[in-house]
Design an enzyme around this catalytic site. Structure first.
Site, PDB file in Angstrom:
ATOM      1  N   ASP A 166     -35.169 -39.701  11.018  1.00 17.64           N
ATOM      2  CA  ASP A 166     -34.660 -40.635   9.781  1.00 17.64           C
ATOM      3  C   ASP A 166     -33.252 -40.059   9.275  1.00 17.64           C
ATOM      4  OD1 ASP A 166     -35.285 -37.932   9.128  1.00 17.64           O
ATOM      5  OD2 ASP A 166     -36.730 -38.266   7.644  1.00 17.64           O
ATOM      6  N   ASP A 180     -38.128 -29.532   6.428  1.00 20.86           N
ATOM      7  CA  ASP A 180     -37.285 -30.173   5.327  1.00 20.86           C
ATOM      8  C   ASP A 180     -37.596 -29.794   4.037  1.00 20.86           C
ATOM      9  OD1 ASP A 180     -35.452 -32.850   5.398  1.00 20.86           O
ATOM     10  OD2 ASP A 180     -36.193 -32.679   3.438  1.00 20.86           O
TER      11      ASP A 180
END
Ligand code: MIC
Ligand code: SF4
Length: 643
Positions: A64, A119
């Site tokens: 992404d 993340d």
């Protein structure tokens, strides 16, 4: 004595240590996630550990971040990650399927489970009642291999929500209010646990907006209870089977409490260049804008997009403004396409981007010079947008959409009456862009596809007896990982190539750092407070490691970055007396004698400043396990030595 929800889930997953606040605990991890910008490194590390198949209940790799593909590098990384997933038992969310946190919430998140992700916005999963924590890639690799994840047993803050949001006031305003009150350091060592009557007025995506941006508080994570609202969301996703009700005990004891009356909140914006620089529209005054970007893992859910479409309907984006919209997932985009909202956005002149991080991490849509950009994102650090003097304001989708039409920062309450936006009974579920792995029996048939940009990662040597090194850089407070290891369209494609990416290390602060550090051979960095805030990127530790940095001495560290430094084998120290920061200059030669002997005996480490002829004390805040890791030269060496 009753338990908080955080304590209940941590306790149920405890595999090492005791639930004593401030001490180190190891927890079993049920799920992991990676994204591509940190994933390549995480999977290289996973391969180096020599584990055949992941041992978690579910591990997912998302593509992404690096979807611009302006050269071969990103596409090569995608193929590498895809092939590792197939072989080693990981689900692979293909490029185009959406932003990791949005898709994970929709398709995999489950109340009561533990999730770590490479993340920092992994806490988005807290919106569905899971303990979801951001970590470095190496920690995720260890968890995939079945190892425990270690954190400091957190304090738990009760965020007591009462009332109900007024029309056009948004979940984004809730977390901006928390940031305004507590600051970007306010959550360090803490879990923000939301409770109170106001909770049930918020949908799962709204809760996820709040837990997502809890990362900006520096918090370990944030969590909401799992209730009928959660059940309804999971049912609409066709996953009601994973629902369990979960909440804190009535007599749970919290370390701190923050009270927020949702009815009293007003639309807010975080002004340049920090997510805690929060002001109301009135306080900011009339502000002409150049750009609006809607999307990111904070605000790209279907409901966010439906509100935006409602505001844009039949209107045209102001001639001086560029509006981009990136729906958070294929599911969201597909639903917008089918219900006509996408056509409304296109008609109004919005520039529709693919379902990915995009402008949030500087992958395109950098504003014009000195440009004023309103974004529904979570970070507005200097230069992150790709335009050094860009002025980024973080706002709700409602404020963003209206402002795109008026051309200046506008209060969405001016829209008057708000229609009711209701969550669909059923989302469109089609997981055809999530590739399952092959069966374990067939894993040997899968070839790992490695592109030429994928280079081996640096591993520290075992700790030397004495660190005798010059100060290669001295920086101030609140240095972010976007300063240490910037991202953006030019640099992000180099995430699999540490020698190359290290050329940009600290380039935002000092372009000469790379060459100086290399020529010094070994060196020490001096920093202020909250050093390393922001992302989980371990590149902010691996690039300094590659450049010979042996220790970082600061006033204080952000949690994930400090863990990444230890994992990389770099000594993270803090000044016992903050005044000593002032007495050190770039170029000074510092000596730490008998490093291991000193840190085995005490937390207090003696540091000599040879240049100034002075001496000061620095503190090592680390568990015995972390001290072993530092002695071994980082997590990988430590794991090898202990297997
Ligand atoms: C971010 O929002 O800063 C990122 C890009 O998602 C990072 C991860 C990375 O640097 O790859 C994060 O939040 O951890
Ligand atoms: Fe992607 Fe931005 Fe979310 Fe980071 S904060 S995961 S770059 S959308």
């Amino acid at each position: 004595m009753g338990l908080t929800l955080t304590e209940k889930i941590l306790q149920a997953h405890l595999v090492d240590g005791k639930m004593e606040k401030g001490s180190e605990i190891g927890i079993r991890i049920d799920q992991t996630l990676t994204q591509d910008a940190t994933g390549t490194m995480a999977y290289l590390e996973f391969e180096a550990m020599g584990v055949d198949r992941v041992k978690t209940e579910r591990s997912v790799a998302y593509i992404d971040h690096n979807t611009l593909q302006s050269g071969f590098e990103n596409a090569d990384d995608h193929r590498f990650i895809g092939s590792v997933c197939k072989k080693h038992g990981i689900y692979f969310s293909r490029p185009g399927n959406g932003i990791c946190h949005q898709v994970h919430l929709e398709r995999f998140g489950a109340p009561g489970k533990t999730l770590i992700g490479s993340d920092s916005h992994t806490p988005t999963g807290g919106g569905i009642g899971m303990i979801a924590i951001g970590a470095g890639g190496m920690d995720v690799a260890v968890a995939m291999g079945g190892g425990a994840y270690y954190i400091t047993c957190p304090k738990v803050v009760k965020v007591n929500l009462s009332g109900k949001l007024k029309p056009w006031v948004s979940a984004k305003d809730v977390i901006l209010e928390v940031l305004r009150r507590l600051s970007v350091k306010g959550g360090v060592g803490k879990v923000m646990e939301y409770c109170g009557e106001g909770v049930k007025t918020l949908s799962v995506p709204e809760r996820a907006t709040i837990t997502n941006m809890g990362a900006e508080l520096g918090a370990t994570t944030s969590i909401f209870p799992s209730d009928e609202v959660t059940q309804k969301f999971l049912k609409a996703q066709g996953r009601e089977d994973v629902y369990i009700p979960l909440s804190a005990d009535d007599d749970a004891v919290y370390d701190e409490q923050v009270d927020i009356n949702l009815s009293e909140l007003v639309p807010l914006a975080a002004c340049p260049h920090s997510p805690d620089n929060v002001k109301s529209v009135e306080e900011i005054g009339r502000l002409k804008i150049d750009q609006v970007c809607i999307g990111s893992c904070t605000n790209s859910s279907l409901m966010d997009m439906m509100k935006v479409a409602y505001i844009l309907k039949g209107k045209t984006v102001h001639p001086d403004v560029s509006l981009s919209i990136a729906p958070g997932s294929k599911q969201v985009l597909n639903m917008l396409a089918q219900n006509g909202a996408l056509a409304i956005m296109i008609d109004a002149g919005a520039r529709i981007l693919e379902s990915a991080c995009g402008p949030c991490i500087g992958m395109g849509q950098s504003p014009n010079s000195k440009g004023i950009s309103l974004r529904t994102f979570n970070r507005n650090f200097e230069g992150r947008s790709g335009t050094k003097d860009g002025q980024i304001y973080l706002v709700s989708p409602e404020m963003a959409a209206l402002s795109a039409l008026t051309g200046y920062l506008s209060d969405p309450r001016e829209l008057g009456e708000m229609p009711e936006f209701t969550m669909p009974e059923e989302f469109i579920v089609n997981d055809n862009m999530i590739e399952p792995p092959v069966d374990a029996a067939d894993m040997d048939k899968v070839e790992i596809l490695r592109g030429p940009n994928i280079k081996p990662f640096p591993v520290a040597e075992a700790l030397a007896d004495t660190i005798d090194a010059g100060v290669s850089l001295k920086v101030g407070d609140n240095i972010t990982t976007d300063h240490i290891m910037p991202a953006g369209a030019k640099i992000l494609p180099l995430r699999s190539n540490i020698p190359k990416i290290s050329e940009y290390c600290f380039a935002v602060c000092d372009e000469t750092f790379h060459d100086r550090a290399l020529s010094m051979g070994k060196s020490i960095i001096i920093g202020g407070s909250n050093y390393g805030q922001g992302s989980s990127r371990e590149h902010a530790a691996l690039a300094p490691l590659y450049l010979g940095v042996k220790a970082v001495i600061t006033k204080s560290f952000a949690r994930i970055h400090m863990a990444n430094l230890i994992n990389a084998g770099i000594l993270p120290l803090t000044f016992e007396n903050e005044k000593d920061y002032d007495s050190i200059d770039q170029g000074d030669e510092l000596v730490i004698e008998n490093v291991e002997k000193q840190f085995r005996a005490s937390d207090r480490i003696k540091v000599l400043n040879k240049t100034k002829g002075t001496e000061f004390t620095a503190i090592l805040t680390a568990s015995d396990r972390q001290r072993d890791m530092l002695a071994a030269g980082g997590l990988l060496n430590y794991t090898k030595n202990n297997s």
